[in-house]
Design an enzyme around this catalytic site. Sequence first.
Site, PDB file in Angstrom:
ATOM      1  N   GLU A 156       0.821  -1.202   0.000  1.00 44.20           N
ATOM      2  CA  GLU A 156       0.000   0.000   0.000  1.00 44.20           C
ATOM      3  C   GLU A 156       0.858   1.256   0.000  1.00 44.20           C
ATOM      4  O   GLU A 156       0.537   2.243  -0.668  1.00 44.20           O
ATOM      5  CB  GLU A 156      -0.954   0.001   1.200  1.00 44.20           C
ATOM      6  CG  GLU A 156      -2.074  -1.022   1.109  1.00 44.20           C
ATOM      7  CD  GLU A 156      -2.988  -0.785  -0.078  1.00 44.20           C
ATOM      8  OE1 GLU A 156      -3.074   0.368  -0.563  1.00 44.20           O
ATOM      9  OE2 GLU A 156      -3.616  -1.753  -0.532  1.00 44.20           O
ATOM     10  N   TYR A 209      -5.777   6.834   4.597  1.00 44.03           N
ATOM     11  CA  TYR A 209      -5.970   5.785   3.591  1.00 44.03           C
ATOM     12  C   TYR A 209      -5.212   4.515   3.958  1.00 44.03           C
ATOM     13  O   TYR A 209      -5.772   3.411   3.945  1.00 44.03           O
ATOM     14  CB  TYR A 209      -5.533   6.256   2.204  1.00 44.03           C
ATOM     15  CG  TYR A 209      -5.426   5.083   1.260  1.00 44.03           C
ATOM     16  CD1 TYR A 209      -6.575   4.494   0.752  1.00 44.03           C
ATOM     17  CD2 TYR A 209      -4.189   4.507   0.975  1.00 44.03           C
ATOM     18  CE1 TYR A 209      -6.497   3.366  -0.052  1.00 44.03           C
ATOM     19  CE2 TYR A 209      -4.113   3.381   0.173  1.00 44.03           C
ATOM     20  CZ  TYR A 209      -5.260   2.820  -0.336  1.00 44.03           C
ATOM     21  OH  TYR A 209      -5.192   1.684  -1.113  1.00 44.03           O
ATOM     22  N   ASP A 211      -9.072   5.080  -2.356  1.00 45.39           N
ATOM     23  CA  ASP A 211      -7.932   5.549  -3.144  1.00 45.39           C
ATOM     24  C   ASP A 211      -8.472   6.192  -4.418  1.00 45.39           C
ATOM     25  O   ASP A 211      -9.681   6.415  -4.548  1.00 45.39           O
ATOM     26  CB  ASP A 211      -6.959   4.407  -3.428  1.00 45.39           C
ATOM     27  CG  ASP A 211      -7.488   3.387  -4.425  1.00 45.39           C
ATOM     28  OD1 ASP A 211      -8.694   3.449  -4.782  1.00 45.39           O
ATOM     29  OD2 ASP A 211      -6.711   2.511  -4.854  1.00 45.39           O
ATOM     30  N   CYS A 247     -13.880   0.538 -14.600  1.00 44.44           N
ATOM     31  CA  CYS A 247     -14.319   1.921 -14.381  1.00 44.44           C
ATOM     32  C   CYS A 247     -13.116   2.851 -14.520  1.00 44.44           C
ATOM     33  O   CYS A 247     -12.725   3.564 -13.598  1.00 44.44           O
ATOM     34  CB  CYS A 247     -14.968   2.052 -12.999  1.00 44.44           C
ATOM     35  SG  CYS A 247     -15.962   3.545 -12.808  1.00 44.44           S
ATOM     36  N   CYS A 264     -18.614   0.103 -19.218  1.00 48.20           N
ATOM     37  CA  CYS A 264     -19.822   0.017 -18.401  1.00 48.20           C
ATOM     38  C   CYS A 264     -20.631  -1.251 -18.669  1.00 48.20           C
ATOM     39  O   CYS A 264     -21.284  -1.775 -17.752  1.00 48.20           O
ATOM     40  CB  CYS A 264     -20.707   1.247 -18.639  1.00 48.20           C
ATOM     41  SG  CYS A 264     -19.935   2.798 -18.095  1.00 48.20           S
ATOM     42  N   CYS A 285     -19.661  -3.934 -16.309  1.00 49.13           N
ATOM     43  CA  CYS A 285     -19.554  -3.564 -14.899  1.00 49.13           C
ATOM     44  C   CYS A 285     -20.652  -4.203 -14.059  1.00 49.13           C
ATOM     45  O   CYS A 285     -21.842  -4.108 -14.411  1.00 49.13           O
ATOM     46  CB  CYS A 285     -19.623  -2.043 -14.755  1.00 49.13           C
ATOM     47  SG  CYS A 285     -19.509  -1.487 -13.045  1.00 49.13           S
ATOM     48  N   CYS A 344     -25.899   2.301 -11.215  1.00 44.97           N
ATOM     49  CA  CYS A 344     -24.957   3.413 -11.334  1.00 44.97           C
ATOM     50  C   CYS A 344     -25.640   4.658 -11.891  1.00 44.97           C
ATOM     51  O   CYS A 344     -26.124   4.663 -13.032  1.00 44.97           O
ATOM     52  CB  CYS A 344     -23.782   3.014 -12.229  1.00 44.97           C
ATOM     53  SG  CYS A 344     -22.563   4.327 -12.455  1.00 44.97           S
TER      54      CYS A 344
END
Length: 347
Positions: free
Chosen positions: A42, A125, A143, A195, A202, A205, A211
Site C-alpha cells: 500500500e 488511507y 484511493d 471503471c 460500463c 460492470c 450506477c
Amino acid sequence: MDAKRFSHAHALLHWYDQHRRTLPWRSAPGETPDPYRVWLSEVMLQQTTVAAVTPRFAAWVARWPSFADLARAEDADVMAAWAGLGYYARARNLVACAKVVMAEHGGAFPRTEATLRTLPGLGAYTAAAVAAIAFGERAVVVDANVERVVARLVAISVPLPAARKAIRAAADTITPDVRAGDFAQAMMDLGSSLCTVRAPKCLLCPLREGCEGFAGGAPETLPVKAKKAAKPQRFGTIFWLQRGDDVLLVTRPDTGLLGGMRALPTGVWGDAPPGLADAPAQADWRLLDATVAHGFTHFDLQLGLAIATIDAHHPRIDGQWWPVADLHNAGLPTVFAKAASKIRSLS
C-alpha cells in the site's frame, strides 16, 4: 445498509470472486493475509503504478521479508532500494514504522484503524487499507480508483477536491461489515480494469444497473476535476566531477526533497539558471549544450549539466567516489539517474 447499497456490495464481491487480480502482495482465497506485505504494498503503490511496483516489491521482500529485518536495515541501503519510486519520505517512514512496531508492538502490526494511524507514515488511507485487507476490520478505503467508482456510482458532480467528503460518506454507506478487505480490493480492481478514467467499460460492470453516472449517459465526466494551476519552473545545475574511473556522489540532507539519497552534486534550484554557481570543487568546469527536465509534484525542473575532471592529487572533496561503471547500483533518484545517463552519452 439499505437494500440498494447491500446489492452493490453483493454484486461487487461476486464479480471479485471471479475476476480478482493476482498480485504478489495479495493473499490467495482462503489464505491469511500477511500484514507486512499488505502495508508495504500500500505504501509502494501510493502515486506509483502496479507495473512499476511489482518487481520492486519482490526485490524488497526478498531482502527485508519482515518488520524485524526492515527495522535493522541501514538507511542508505533502504533509500538506494527505493530509488526511482519517488516520494522518498515514504521509504524513511517505512523504516521508522518498522522500528516502532518492533519496539512498541512486539513485532506485530496493531489491528485497529485508530491504532494504525499512530504509526509513522500511516495516514487515513493506509491505515484503513491495512485494517481492512490485513485484518478484515470494517474500514472505509478510498484511493483514486475507489474515488472514481463512487463518484460515478452516486453521480457526485462537485469538483475535486471538495467532493472528497461526499465521496467518502457514500463509500461508507456501501462498505459491508463482512469481507471488508475483499470489498476494498474489489473496488480497486473495478476502477483499474473497468471503471477507468477514459472509456469506462460500463457494459461489463457489475454495478452498472444501479450506477447513476451510467444512467446519466456520461460517466466518464465524473469525478469532476478542478483545473490544475500551472506549476512553477525552477532551474539548477548538476555537476559531474570525475576522478579516473570514479564520479563524485554526495548524500543529500535528511530533510527536504530527496532527503537522505545519494545524488550527483547540485546547487540551489531557483528561478533562473545558476550556471556554475555552487560547484562542489575548484575545477575546469564545462557546461554541456544540453539540459535535463524533470517534473516534481509542485514544480518543474530544468537542469544544466556541467562536467570536469580532476586527478588524484586534488585537495580532499566531501562526498563519495563511486565507480562510473557501477553507477546503476548507487540508488540515484530518477532525476539524477537521467542526468547521469545524458552526461555519459555526451561525454
